[in-house]
Design an enzyme around this catalytic site. Structure first.
Site, short mmCIF file in Angstrom:
data_model
loop_
_atom_site.label_atom_id
_atom_site.label_comp_id
_atom_site.label_asym_id
_atom_site.label_seq_id
_atom_site.Cartn_x
_atom_site.Cartn_y
_atom_site.Cartn_z
N PRO A 2 13.73 1.90 39.80
CA PRO A 2 13.44 1.04 40.94
C PRO A 2 14.53 1.12 42.01
O PRO A 2 15.71 1.10 41.71
CB PRO A 2 13.39 -0.36 40.31
CG PRO A 2 13.03 -0.11 38.89
CD PRO A 2 13.69 1.18 38.53
N GLU A 3 14.10 1.25 43.26
CA GLU A 3 15.04 1.33 44.37
C GLU A 3 15.18 -0.04 45.03
O GLU A 3 14.55 -1.02 44.60
CB GLU A 3 14.56 2.41 45.35
CG GLU A 3 14.43 3.77 44.65
CD GLU A 3 14.00 4.92 45.55
OE1 GLU A 3 14.20 4.83 46.77
OE2 GLU A 3 13.46 5.91 45.03
N LYS A 50 20.75 -1.64 43.85
CA LYS A 50 19.81 -1.46 42.75
C LYS A 50 20.09 -2.39 41.58
O LYS A 50 19.50 -2.23 40.52
CB LYS A 50 19.84 -0.01 42.27
CG LYS A 50 19.39 1.00 43.32
CD LYS A 50 19.40 2.41 42.74
CE LYS A 50 18.97 3.43 43.78
NZ LYS A 50 18.96 4.80 43.24
N ARG A 303 18.52 15.77 41.17
CA ARG A 303 17.28 15.06 41.44
C ARG A 303 16.26 15.98 42.09
O ARG A 303 16.60 16.85 42.88
CB ARG A 303 17.53 13.87 42.38
CG ARG A 303 18.58 12.89 41.92
CD ARG A 303 18.26 12.28 40.57
NE ARG A 303 17.02 11.53 40.57
CZ ARG A 303 16.96 10.23 40.82
NH1 ARG A 303 18.04 9.55 41.10
NH2 ARG A 303 15.79 9.61 40.79
#
Length: 316
Positions: A2-3, A50, A303
């Protein structure tokens, strides 16, 4: 994982419970003795980047005890009236910990939230894994079979039942006690105190721009989805060194980051989903084929990145 916009929504779910006393606890957390939270009052709820921070104090007595008093209170709360941690939770939820979930969380969380000993305190820092979430007055249910073909509901890491009758459920997260929130509002892209000047200076580094955007020291709350989307919106190739970009390009990228993050949060609060333009897509909105690569600093976390070679040409 989750950002920033998602964690801010989680914080809004916890806010109605501030001021209430924990009446019953459950959960499968290995690193936190969940029974320590029993009979404590949720005093505050904050979000920084975050991370979600929850403050707990003794249900009776001063509103703001010292860190030592809070430790003693947690030890006292874990008395004979608490269920044994190794048993099934009072909610009827089994405690076995999913090894697949643990591995997935470790792989995606390690680089952004190193697990260091933070000491004791009355603030609980919560960092969410790849599929982490918070639910209020409901449990998450399986929407599809897992890799083994089983339809098993996700196992909560923490369940807090309050005296009012409501409850909070936390999934796929790591929790540690700390003395106070580790917060720098100037780096939070969704904070009114976000410091644009410092962010622009960080983007001027000679590193590939996609590395800098994920540096939580300057862009707290900005994650991989936001990174992919704003680079496309700003028409910047992800591997472009920031030092080669004009100041106007960096300012435009920053505008895209703030606007995209804010719109994503507003959509979440309205119950609307995200409709990415390039993230996990095969074509950009103009119909161009997208490319995909795994990028990250040497020795750091890599990423997945999607970009359009035509809309985001490489800078030579």
């Amino acid at each position: 994982m989750p950002e920033g916009p998602s964690v801010r929504k989680f914080q809004l779910l916890t806010s109605p419970f501030v001021g209430q006393v924990v009446a019953k606890v459950g959960g499968s957390s290995r690193k936190l003795s969940v029974n320590d939270l029993n009979a404590l009052r949720l005093q505050d709820s904050q979000v920084h980047g975050k991370n979600l921070y929850l403050a707990f104090v003794a249900a009776e007595g001063p509103a703001g005890p010292t860190a030592e008093e809070t430790v003693l209170q947690r030890e006292a709360a874990c008395g004979a009236h608490c269920p044994a941690q190794g048993q099934q939770g009072q909610d009827g939820i089994p405690h076995p910990y999913s090894q697949d979930e643990e591995l997935q969380e470790a792989q995606h969380s390690r680089s952004e939230a190193p697990e260091a000993a933070e000491g004791q305190g009355n603030w609980l820092r919560i960092h969410f894994g790849m599929f982490g979430s918070v639910r209020a007055n409901e449990f998450s249910r399986a929407s599809r079979a897992n890799k083994r073909g089983d339809w098993k509901d996700p196992v909560p890491r923490l369940v807090l039942h309050f005296e009012s009758g409501g409850f909070l459920v936390f999934y796929n997260c790591r929790m540690l006690w700390c003395s106070s929130p580790r917060a720098d509002p100037a780096s939070d892209i969704l904070s009114v105190e976000f410091h644009r000047g410092r962010a622009v200076r960080a983007l001027c580094a000679p590193d590939p721009i996609c590395y800098t955007l994920l540096d939580q020291r300057y862009f707290s709350g900005l994650g991989n989805i936001i990174k992919n989307e704003i680079l496309y919106l700003a028409r910047i190739h992800p591997l472009t060194p920031g030092s080669l970009l004009a100041l106007s390009d960096l300012e435009r990228l920053l505008d895209c980051a703030i606007q995209f993050s804010s719109e994503w949060l507003h959509n979440k609060l309205r119950g609307q989903g995200l409709h990415p333009q390039v993230y996990q897509k095969e074509q950009c909105p103009l119909g161009h084929p997208l490319m995909k690569g795994t990028f990250g600093p040497t020795g750091g976390f890599k990423r997945l990145t999607w970009w359009c070679p035509q809309c985001q040409p490489a800078v030579l």
